[in-house]
Scaffold this motif. Structure first.
Motif, PDB file in Angstrom:
ATOM      1  N   GLU A  38       3.462  -1.977  -6.077  1.00 52.75           N
ATOM      2  CA  GLU A  38       2.817  -3.284  -6.101  1.00 52.75           C
ATOM      3  C   GLU A  38       2.832  -3.928  -4.711  1.00 52.75           C
ATOM      4  O   GLU A  38       1.838  -4.525  -4.280  1.00 52.75           O
ATOM      5  CB  GLU A  38       3.516  -4.191  -7.111  1.00 52.75           C
ATOM      6  N   ALA A  39       3.961  -3.800  -4.010  1.00 55.88           N
ATOM      7  CA  ALA A  39       4.072  -4.371  -2.666  1.00 55.88           C
ATOM      8  C   ALA A  39       3.120  -3.667  -1.703  1.00 55.88           C
ATOM      9  O   ALA A  39       2.472  -4.309  -0.867  1.00 55.88           O
ATOM     10  CB  ALA A  39       5.515  -4.257  -2.169  1.00 55.88           C
ATOM     11  N   PHE A  40       3.017  -2.335  -1.822  1.00 52.25           N
ATOM     12  CA  PHE A  40       2.108  -1.570  -0.965  1.00 52.25           C
ATOM     13  C   PHE A  40       0.673  -2.022  -1.190  1.00 52.25           C
ATOM     14  O   PHE A  40      -0.085  -2.232  -0.236  1.00 52.25           O
ATOM     15  CB  PHE A  40       2.259  -0.077  -1.242  1.00 52.25           C
ATOM     16  N   HIS A  41       0.287  -2.162  -2.460  1.00 45.89           N
ATOM     17  CA  HIS A  41      -1.071  -2.601  -2.777  1.00 45.89           C
ATOM     18  C   HIS A  41      -1.335  -3.996  -2.232  1.00 45.89           C
ATOM     19  O   HIS A  41      -2.410  -4.260  -1.659  1.00 45.89           O
ATOM     20  CB  HIS A  41      -1.289  -2.577  -4.292  1.00 45.89           C
ATOM     21  N   ALA A  42      -0.373  -4.898  -2.382  1.00 48.27           N
ATOM     22  CA  ALA A  42      -0.539  -6.276  -1.909  1.00 48.27           C
ATOM     23  C   ALA A  42      -0.732  -6.331  -0.398  1.00 48.27           C
ATOM     24  O   ALA A  42      -1.460  -7.197   0.108  1.00 48.27           O
ATOM     25  CB  ALA A  42       0.670  -7.115  -2.312  1.00 48.27           C
ATOM     26  N   ASN A  43      -0.117  -5.396   0.316  1.00 42.60           N
ATOM     27  CA  ASN A  43      -0.212  -5.375   1.778  1.00 42.60           C
ATOM     28  C   ASN A  43      -1.410  -4.583   2.296  1.00 42.60           C
ATOM     29  O   ASN A  43      -1.649  -4.548   3.506  1.00 42.60           O
ATOM     30  CB  ASN A  43       1.071  -4.799   2.381  1.00 42.60           C
ATOM     31  N   THR A  77      -8.130  -4.545  -8.216  1.00 42.57           N
ATOM     32  CA  THR A  77      -6.792  -4.797  -8.709  1.00 42.57           C
ATOM     33  C   THR A  77      -6.011  -3.483  -8.687  1.00 42.57           C
ATOM     34  O   THR A  77      -6.601  -2.394  -8.566  1.00 42.57           O
ATOM     35  CB  THR A  77      -6.807  -5.341 -10.141  1.00 42.57           C
ATOM     36  N   LEU A  78      -4.705  -3.587  -8.826  1.00 42.56           N
ATOM     37  CA  LEU A  78      -3.894  -2.372  -8.852  1.00 42.56           C
ATOM     38  C   LEU A  78      -4.297  -1.479 -10.021  1.00 42.56           C
ATOM     39  O   LEU A  78      -4.347  -0.258  -9.891  1.00 42.56           O
ATOM     40  CB  LEU A  78      -2.410  -2.733  -8.946  1.00 42.56           C
ATOM     41  N   ALA A  79      -4.607  -2.087 -11.158  1.00 40.92           N
ATOM     42  CA  ALA A  79      -5.028  -1.302 -12.326  1.00 40.92           C
ATOM     43  C   ALA A  79      -6.331  -0.565 -12.054  1.00 40.92           C
ATOM     44  O   ALA A  79      -6.514   0.590 -12.460  1.00 40.92           O
ATOM     45  CB  ALA A  79      -5.180  -2.216 -13.541  1.00 40.92           C
TER      46      ALA A  79
END
Length: 224
Positions: free
Chosen positions: A64-69, A182-184
């Motif tokens: 989740e952190a990787f995706h957010a960055n 989104t991550l999904a």
């Protein structure tokens, strides 16, 4: 007696085979090297799975952190939310357009049109990215060039021809500009990218702990 001799023979052969089996690597250097390579390959696979592949899947917080960055690395292109009616002629297109404006059920019109020709009335609908639907692509292109503007009130329609009398009536329900997934929506892509990052970080950590020394003489000898 014959049975005992046969059993003794089988036992002797098994003993000899077992003895030779434990000495294969000692007697055959190529086999020893192959076994070492096989052993090291399994070890590397297990370590990589632990440090990279499975970790990327199981480490939910890290993913989740990787995706957010890295949201800009996982983007949707422009998308069109359309209902594309492929209709046999202009008369049928007029009926469909009128029914849509009045919010009427289109099934009776479809049934009547397809009674004599199963291809008279067809519908392709959905939220399409570029390349997924030819009529949505036309809508996106027209919107991008400014030749299509969304109606401020009521429904937005655009018509295209497809050869002969056929009319393509497209109800444009919305145009979505490029936006992050989104991550999904991008889970597979994000996991793959996160694995690459984990592998890069792991290799960098190993190099900092134990500098790599290359035996160039041996390396060049292998190339010759």
């Amino acid at each position: 007696r014959a049975v005992a001799d046969e059993q003794l023979k089988l036992w002797s052969e098994n003993v000899l085979l077992d003895y030779e089996d434990v000495r294969l690597e000692e007697k055959h250097d190529a086999f020893r090297l192959l076994m070492e390579e096989y052993h090291d390959g399994i070890l590397l696979f297990e370590l990589t799975d632990e440090q990279v592949w499975s970790r990327a899947v199981k480490d939910t917080t890290g993913l989740e952190a990787f995706h957010a960055n890295h949201t800009e690395d996982f983007m949707w292109g422009a998308r069109a939310d359309v209902r594309a009616f492929i209709l046999a002629d202009a008369g049928l297109a007029k009926k469909v357009r009128k029914a849509l404006k009045k919010g009427k059920d289109l099934q009776p019109i479809a049934n009547e049109a397809n009674a004599s020709n199963s291809l008279a009335y067809r519908l392709e609908e959905g939220l399409f990215s570029e390349g997924e639907n030819s009529w949505a692509d036309r809508v996106i292109a027209d919107y991008t060039t400014g030749s299509l503007a969304m109606a401020s009130k009521g429904l937005t329609f655009v018509e295209y021809t497809a050869g002969g009398d056929e009319i393509i009536l497209v109800q444009v329900q919305g145009i979505r500009d490029p936006e992050p997934k989104t991550l999904a929506e991008a889970r597979g892509q994000v996991i793959a990218a996160y694995q690459d990052q984990l592998e890069s970080d792991w290799i960098e950590a190993l190099r900092s702990e134990k500098p790599v020394e290359v035996n160039r003489t041996l390396l060049h000898s292998l190339a010759d």
